[in-house]
Scaffold this motif. Structure first.
Motif, PDB file in Angstrom:
ATOM      1  N   GLU A  11       0.860  -1.073  -0.091  1.00 18.96           N
ATOM      2  CA  GLU A  11      -0.099  -0.114  -0.126  1.00 18.96           C
ATOM      3  C   GLU A  11       0.890   1.232  -0.032  1.00 18.96           C
ATOM      4  O   GLU A  11       1.816   1.390   0.711  1.00 18.96           O
ATOM      5  CB  GLU A  11      -0.926   0.093   1.286  1.00 18.96           C
ATOM      6  CG  GLU A  11      -1.797   1.121   1.445  1.00 18.96           C
ATOM      7  CD  GLU A  11      -2.509   1.128   2.681  1.00 18.96           C
ATOM      8  OE1 GLU A  11      -3.204   2.329   2.945  1.00 18.96           O
ATOM      9  OE2 GLU A  11      -2.676   0.180   3.343  1.00 18.96           O
ATOM     10  N   ALA A  12       0.566   2.258  -0.985  1.00 12.80           N
ATOM     11  CA  ALA A  12       1.255   3.571  -0.636  1.00 12.80           C
ATOM     12  C   ALA A  12       0.743   4.590   0.096  1.00 12.80           C
ATOM     13  O   ALA A  12      -0.561   4.856  -0.024  1.00 12.80           O
ATOM     14  CB  ALA A  12       1.333   4.153  -2.408  1.00 12.80           C
ATOM     15  N   LEU A  13       1.569   5.277   0.651  1.00 13.33           N
ATOM     16  CA  LEU A  13       1.273   6.322   1.530  1.00 13.33           C
ATOM     17  C   LEU A  13       1.677   7.842   0.916  1.00 13.33           C
ATOM     18  O   LEU A  13       2.676   7.587   0.097  1.00 13.33           O
ATOM     19  CB  LEU A  13       1.591   6.159   3.077  1.00 13.33           C
ATOM     20  CG  LEU A  13       1.115   4.872   3.803  1.00 13.33           C
ATOM     21  CD1 LEU A  13       1.927   4.785   4.983  1.00 13.33           C
ATOM     22  CD2 LEU A  13      -0.314   4.954   3.984  1.00 13.33           C
ATOM     23  N   LEU A  14       0.739   8.697   0.988  1.00  8.74           N
ATOM     24  CA  LEU A  14       1.343  10.107   0.344  1.00  8.74           C
ATOM     25  C   LEU A  14       1.636  10.768   1.533  1.00  8.74           C
ATOM     26  O   LEU A  14       0.907  11.275   2.605  1.00  8.74           O
ATOM     27  CB  LEU A  14       0.141  10.465  -0.143  1.00  8.74           C
ATOM     28  CG  LEU A  14       0.427  12.069  -1.014  1.00  8.74           C
ATOM     29  CD1 LEU A  14       1.504  11.955  -2.131  1.00  8.74           C
ATOM     30  CD2 LEU A  14      -0.685  12.747  -1.494  1.00  8.74           C
ATOM     31  N   ILE A  15       3.120  11.531   1.313  1.00  3.98           N
ATOM     32  CA  ILE A  15       3.522  12.463   2.277  1.00  3.98           C
ATOM     33  C   ILE A  15       2.982  13.752   2.340  1.00  3.98           C
ATOM     34  O   ILE A  15       3.146  14.356   0.972  1.00  3.98           O
ATOM     35  CB  ILE A  15       5.045  12.296   2.461  1.00  3.98           C
ATOM     36  CG1 ILE A  15       5.595  11.024   2.638  1.00  3.98           C
ATOM     37  CG2 ILE A  15       5.482  13.355   3.319  1.00  3.98           C
ATOM     38  CD1 ILE A  15       7.205  11.001   2.545  1.00  3.98           C
ATOM     39  N   THR A  16       2.074  14.142   3.009  1.00  2.00           N
ATOM     40  CA  THR A  16       1.516  15.167   2.954  1.00  2.00           C
ATOM     41  C   THR A  16       1.881  16.731   3.564  1.00  2.00           C
ATOM     42  O   THR A  16       1.455  17.777   3.483  1.00  2.00           O
ATOM     43  CB  THR A  16      -0.167  15.281   3.189  1.00  2.00           C
ATOM     44  OG1 THR A  16      -0.344  14.723   4.477  1.00  2.00           O
ATOM     45  CG2 THR A  16      -0.870  14.370   2.244  1.00  2.00           C
ATOM     46  N   ALA A  17       2.846  16.274   4.558  1.00  2.39           N
ATOM     47  CA  ALA A  17       3.648  17.249   5.223  1.00  2.39           C
ATOM     48  C   ALA A  17       4.739  16.672   6.095  1.00  2.39           C
ATOM     49  O   ALA A  17       4.899  15.610   6.448  1.00  2.39           O
ATOM     50  CB  ALA A  17       2.541  17.848   6.424  1.00  2.39           C
ATOM     51  N   VAL A  18       5.733  17.493   6.129  1.00  2.00           N
ATOM     52  CA  VAL A  18       6.922  17.582   6.759  1.00  2.00           C
ATOM     53  C   VAL A  18       7.206  18.549   7.789  1.00  2.00           C
ATOM     54  O   VAL A  18       7.576  19.928   7.253  1.00  2.00           O
ATOM     55  CB  VAL A  18       8.149  17.260   5.707  1.00  2.00           C
ATOM     56  CG1 VAL A  18       9.417  16.844   6.637  1.00  2.00           C
ATOM     57  CG2 VAL A  18       7.739  15.980   4.955  1.00  2.00           C
ATOM     58  N   GLU A  19       7.490  18.342   9.012  1.00  2.00           N
ATOM     59  CA  GLU A  19       7.884  19.512   9.902  1.00  2.00           C
ATOM     60  C   GLU A  19       9.161  19.241  10.771  1.00  2.00           C
ATOM     61  O   GLU A  19       9.088  17.969  11.036  1.00  2.00           O
ATOM     62  CB  GLU A  19       6.355  19.535  10.976  1.00  2.00           C
ATOM     63  CG  GLU A  19       5.242  20.271   9.914  1.00  2.00           C
ATOM     64  CD  GLU A  19       4.072  20.488  11.030  1.00  2.00           C
ATOM     65  OE1 GLU A  19       4.023  20.188  12.092  1.00  2.00           O
ATOM     66  OE2 GLU A  19       3.005  20.732  10.388  1.00  2.00           O
ATOM     67  N   GLY A  20       9.685  19.919  11.230  1.00  2.00           N
ATOM     68  CA  GLY A  20      10.733  19.634  11.984  1.00  2.00           C
ATOM     69  C   GLY A  20      10.212  19.235  13.363  1.00  2.00           C
ATOM     70  O   GLY A  20       9.321  19.961  13.821  1.00  2.00           O
TER      71      GLY A  20
END
Length: 232
Positions: A11-20
């Motif tokens: 299953e593929a997951l979509l990265i929707t945000a990256v935060e420190g």
């Protein structure tokens, strides 16, 4: 955080945000599929290596491998910070990580990486330790060998480091120790000699070196008592 093991491995997951990460430097929180809760966090090195950027699709199986690698990286960084104070032996690294509750396999993996990077080198440590302690703490090869073994250095490595010590430097260390100790040894002449020899032997110096150092201490005292020669 969400369990990365959830869902099918393909299953593929979509990265929707990256935060420190708000509390940990060089770590980033990953959000997937629009969730307001982070799925996991990873170190900056892995973030860059695997291009974990917003809009990237990632399989659950791949993410699991990344989180496992991130776990190994955490242990490595922990060991690296422990090394910051002073050089450590392999055994000291393992003991430290074990006290932190790290599993044995992860400890060994971190140690192996440190050894590959030459950040942990028991041979170099043993040679440097023995030479420095002999010079600054006036100890002989037998005691230094014992101290190395107590620090987790293998017996063969400790013996080799002790055997590699310069004999002349060891004689100088023994002589310095003898001259320093001799004025404080009480008793008759014969008793004083016996006490000083026992002292030097406990400090790990070989018997032949001890005898030479004893003679040097007695001669130094004689010259001191005679005082400077008067000019005619």
């Amino acid at each position: 955080m969400t369990d990365t093991g959830a869902g099918r491995e393909d299953e593929a997951l979509l990265i929707t945000a990256v935060e420190g990460h708000p509390k940990e430097k060089q770590r980033y929180l990953l959000y997937v599929n629009g969730s307001r809760e982070p799925l996991t966090s990873v170190h900056e090195d892995l973030l860059i290596r695997y291009r974990l950027l917003k809009g990237r699709e990632i399989l659950i199986d791949e993410l699991r491998q990344i989180t496992e690698e991130d776990s190994d990286h955490r242990v490595y960084v922990l060991a690296l910070s422990y090394l910051g104070a002073r050089p450590r032996t392999s055994k000291e690294i393992i003991r430290y990580l074990a006290r932190k509750g790290i599993e044995e396999a992860a400890c060994e993996k971190a140690l192996e990486r440190l050894q590959q990077e030459r950040l942990v080198d028991d041979d170099s440590y043993a040679n440097r330790f023995a030479s420095q302690r002999m010079r600054t703490q006036l100890k002989g090869r037998r005691l230094l060998r014992q101290e190395l073994e107590q620090r987790g250095i293998a017996k063969t490595t400790a013996k080799e480091a002790a055997d590699n010590l310069d004999r002349e430097a060891e004689r100088e260390a023994a002589t310095r120790a003898a001259i320093k100790k001799w004025p404080h040894v009480k008793g008759e002449s014969r008793d004083r000699k016996r006490k000083l020899m026992a002292f030097l032997l406990r400090r790990g110096f070989p018997s032949d070196v001890v005898k030479q150092a004893l003679g040097a201490a007695i001669e130094a005292e004689r010259l001191d008592e005679e005082g400077p020669a008067l000019d005619n």
